[in-house]
Structure formats: structure tokens, C-alpha cells
Design a protein around this motif. Structure first.
Motif, PDB file in Angstrom:
ATOM      1  N   TYR A  48      43.024  40.041  33.778  1.00  0.00           N
ATOM      2  CA  TYR A  48      41.594  39.935  33.480  1.00  0.00           C
ATOM      3  C   TYR A  48      40.836  41.234  33.725  1.00  0.00           C
ATOM      4  N   ASP A  49      41.531  42.319  34.042  1.00  0.00           N
ATOM      5  CA  ASP A  49      40.875  43.610  34.288  1.00  0.00           C
ATOM      6  C   ASP A  49      40.038  44.033  33.085  1.00  0.00           C
ATOM      7  N   GLY A  50      38.793  44.387  33.344  1.00  0.00           N
ATOM      8  CA  GLY A  50      37.912  44.889  32.292  1.00  0.00           C
ATOM      9  C   GLY A  50      37.337  43.815  31.389  1.00  0.00           C
ATOM     10  N   ASN A  51      37.628  42.553  31.652  1.00  0.00           N
ATOM     11  CA  ASN A  51      37.124  41.459  30.814  1.00  0.00           C
ATOM     12  C   ASN A  51      36.054  40.665  31.546  1.00  0.00           C
ATOM     13  N   ARG A  52      35.103  40.137  30.776  1.00  0.00           N
ATOM     14  CA  ARG A  52      34.119  39.227  31.359  1.00  0.00           C
ATOM     15  C   ARG A  52      34.817  37.898  31.624  1.00  0.00           C
ATOM     16  N   ILE A  53      34.427  37.294  32.723  1.00  0.00           N
ATOM     17  CA  ILE A  53      35.065  36.058  33.156  1.00  0.00           C
ATOM     18  C   ILE A  53      33.996  35.030  33.469  1.00  0.00           C
ATOM     19  N   ARG A  54      34.291  33.793  33.156  1.00  0.00           N
ATOM     20  CA  ARG A  54      33.514  32.664  33.664  1.00  0.00           C
ATOM     21  C   ARG A  54      34.397  32.002  34.714  1.00  0.00           C
ATOM     22  N   LEU A  55      34.004  32.145  35.948  1.00  0.00           N
ATOM     23  CA  LEU A  55      34.762  31.623  37.076  1.00  0.00           C
ATOM     24  C   LEU A  55      34.117  30.313  37.504  1.00  0.00           C
ATOM     25  N   VAL A 102      29.889  24.924  39.996  1.00  0.00           N
ATOM     26  CA  VAL A 102      29.180  26.061  39.411  1.00  0.00           C
ATOM     27  C   VAL A 102      30.116  26.828  38.492  1.00  0.00           C
ATOM     28  N   VAL A 103      29.516  27.520  37.550  1.00  0.00           N
ATOM     29  CA  VAL A 103      30.234  28.464  36.695  1.00  0.00           C
ATOM     30  C   VAL A 103      29.447  29.760  36.773  1.00  0.00           C
ATOM     31  N   VAL A 104      30.131  30.833  37.213  1.00  0.00           N
ATOM     32  CA  VAL A 104      29.493  32.137  37.308  1.00  0.00           C
ATOM     33  C   VAL A 104      30.141  33.061  36.286  1.00  0.00           C
ATOM     34  N   GLU A 105      29.320  33.871  35.648  1.00  0.00           N
ATOM     35  CA  GLU A 105      29.828  34.785  34.621  1.00  0.00           C
ATOM     36  C   GLU A 105      29.610  36.215  35.072  1.00  0.00           C
ATOM     37  N   GLY A 106      30.659  37.011  34.958  1.00  0.00           N
ATOM     38  CA  GLY A 106      30.577  38.405  35.362  1.00  0.00           C
ATOM     39  C   GLY A 106      31.952  39.031  35.455  1.00  0.00           C
ATOM     40  N   ASN A 107      32.135  39.906  36.468  1.00  0.00           N
ATOM     41  CA  ASN A 107      33.380  40.652  36.631  1.00  0.00           C
ATOM     42  C   ASN A 107      33.766  40.718  38.097  1.00  0.00           C
ATOM     43  N   SER A 115      28.255  38.442  39.686  1.00  0.00           N
ATOM     44  CA  SER A 115      27.759  37.542  38.645  1.00  0.00           C
ATOM     45  C   SER A 115      26.374  37.957  38.176  1.00  0.00           C
ATOM     46  N   ASN A 116      26.149  37.808  36.873  1.00  0.00           N
ATOM     47  CA  ASN A 116      24.802  37.998  36.341  1.00  0.00           C
ATOM     48  C   ASN A 116      24.323  36.743  35.617  1.00  0.00           C
ATOM     49  N   ASN A 117      25.131  35.680  35.682  1.00  0.00           N
ATOM     50  CA  ASN A 117      24.750  34.411  35.074  1.00  0.00           C
ATOM     51  C   ASN A 117      25.343  33.295  35.927  1.00  0.00           C
ATOM     52  N   LEU A 118      24.517  32.380  36.379  1.00  0.00           N
ATOM     53  CA  LEU A 118      24.948  31.289  37.243  1.00  0.00           C
ATOM     54  C   LEU A 118      24.538  29.970  36.612  1.00  0.00           C
ATOM     55  N   LEU A 119      25.519  29.131  36.351  1.00  0.00           N
ATOM     56  CA  LEU A 119      25.269  27.829  35.748  1.00  0.00           C
ATOM     57  C   LEU A 119      25.668  26.736  36.725  1.00  0.00           C
ATOM     58  N   ILE A 120      24.844  25.732  36.858  1.00  0.00           N
ATOM     59  CA  ILE A 120      25.163  24.587  37.692  1.00  0.00           C
ATOM     60  C   ILE A 120      25.709  23.507  36.780  1.00  0.00           C
ATOM     61  N   LYS A 121      26.845  23.003  37.150  1.00  0.00           N
ATOM     62  CA  LYS A 121      27.461  21.941  36.362  1.00  0.00           C
ATOM     63  C   LYS A 121      27.268  20.629  37.106  1.00  0.00           C
ATOM     64  N   HIS A 122      26.550  19.735  36.487  1.00  0.00           N
ATOM     65  CA  HIS A 122      26.400  18.413  37.079  1.00  0.00           C
ATOM     66  C   HIS A 122      26.971  17.422  36.082  1.00  0.00           C
ATOM     67  N   SER A 123      27.804  16.567  36.607  1.00  0.00           N
ATOM     68  CA  SER A 123      28.513  15.639  35.745  1.00  0.00           C
ATOM     69  C   SER A 123      28.626  14.305  36.456  1.00  0.00           C
ATOM     70  N   GLU A 124      28.590  13.251  35.684  1.00  0.00           N
ATOM     71  CA  GLU A 124      28.805  11.931  36.253  1.00  0.00           C
ATOM     72  C   GLU A 124      30.295  11.676  36.454  1.00  0.00           C
ATOM     73  N   VAL A 125      31.124  12.535  35.876  1.00  0.00           N
ATOM     74  CA  VAL A 125      32.570  12.337  35.921  1.00  0.00           C
ATOM     75  C   VAL A 125      33.161  12.819  37.232  1.00  0.00           C
ATOM     76  N   TYR A 126      32.758  13.978  37.725  1.00  0.00           N
ATOM     77  CA  TYR A 126      33.400  14.579  38.888  1.00  0.00           C
ATOM     78  C   TYR A 126      32.489  14.534  40.102  1.00  0.00           C
ATOM     79  N   GLU A 127      33.030  14.063  41.210  1.00  0.00           N
ATOM     80  CA  GLU A 127      32.338  14.076  42.486  1.00  0.00           C
ATOM     81  C   GLU A 127      33.200  14.851  43.459  1.00  0.00           C
ATOM     82  N   ALA A 128      32.596  15.654  44.314  1.00  0.00           N
ATOM     83  CA  ALA A 128      33.355  16.385  45.325  1.00  0.00           C
ATOM     84  C   ALA A 128      34.026  15.377  46.248  1.00  0.00           C
TER      85      ALA A 128
END
Length: 144
Positions: A48-55, A102-107, A115-128
């Protein structure tokens, strides 16, 4: 005389299509963003070196630090197998909290994910899970 012109036009058409294909390939390659979990990154970081990633993963307990003066958010993201420190510029979204998907986008820069983009994932399917055991496949499906 008509056959040589037809041949020249055919070759020019093929060359034009080849050039267009190269431009399309380059545009797609530059906009490609990998979607991975921390344990997938840990298996082969050089891929993944040099590539944008959504972690994607969960915000680990006792790891959140927000500096409201600098608008700097630091936390640890985990999938239950591997964890990485995340440094995000900006204030956290309203739904951001511990054990939230969460899904964070960056390097990656070393072992820290910037990260320069932070998304919160809320779903009725998955619970911690309460017992702390995370099913990586269920986590990945819920965060996509």
C-alpha cells in the motif's frame, strides 16, 4: 489508392484508441483507494506504499485525544487483531465515540495513519461485542 488511405486511417484510429486507453488507465489508477482493515494492512504494508487507503475498524477504548485549539484528533483504530494510531486534522463528527465503527481515509507515515477524512459507520447490523472478541469478517461487512 483507396486501400493505403483506409490502412492509414485504421492505424490512426487504433493509435487514438490506445492513447485514450492509457489516459483512462492512469486516471483510474490515481483515483484508486484501497479499503482495508488494520490486520490486512499489517500482513503486507509495502503493498500500500504511496496509495490512499480507507482504513476501517473500531475506535479503541481509552485512546481518544482531541485538542480543540489545534483541531487535532488522535485515537487508535483496531479490528481486534491489529491496532494503529490515527492522527486526524479536524474536529470529530458528532457520532464519534469509543467502540464506534469508523473509516478513515489517508496515508500511513511509518506506523501512524494520517487521515484527512473521517467517516462514522453506524449500522443496525453490527454491534461491538461485549466480550471483546471481534469477528473480522462481520466487522468488514458492516463497515463497507
Amino acid at each position: 489508392m483507396a486501400k493505403p488511405k483506409r490502412l492509414i486511417y485504421s492505424l490512426l484510429g487504433i493509435a487514438l484508441l490506445a492513447v485514450a486507453a492509457v489516459f483512462i488507465y492512469q486516471a483510474l489508477a490515481q483515483s484508486l483507494v484501497y479499503f482495508i482493515l488494520p490486520s490486512e494492512y499489517a500482513q503486507n504494508p509495502s503493498e500500500y506504499d504511496g496509495n490512499r487507503i480507507r482504513l476501517a475498524g473500531l475506535v479503541q477504548q481509552n485512546s481518544v485525544n482531541f485538542d480543540s485549539d489545534k483541531l487535532s484528533l488522535d485515537f487508535t483504530i483496531t479490528d481486534g487483531i491489529q491496532s494503529y494510531q490515527v492522527s486526524h486534522k479536524g474536529s470529530p463528527p458528532e457520532l464519534f465515540k469509543v467502540n464506534t465503527g469508523v473509516v478513515v481515509e489517508g496515508n500511513f507515515e511509518g506506523t501512524v495513519f494520517h487521515s484527512n477524512n473521517l467517516l462514522i459507520k453506524h449500522s443496525e447490523v453490527y454491534e461491538a461485542p461485549e466480550n471483546g472478541m471481534i469477528d473480522v469478517n462481520v466487522l468488514k461487512e458492516s463497515l463497507q
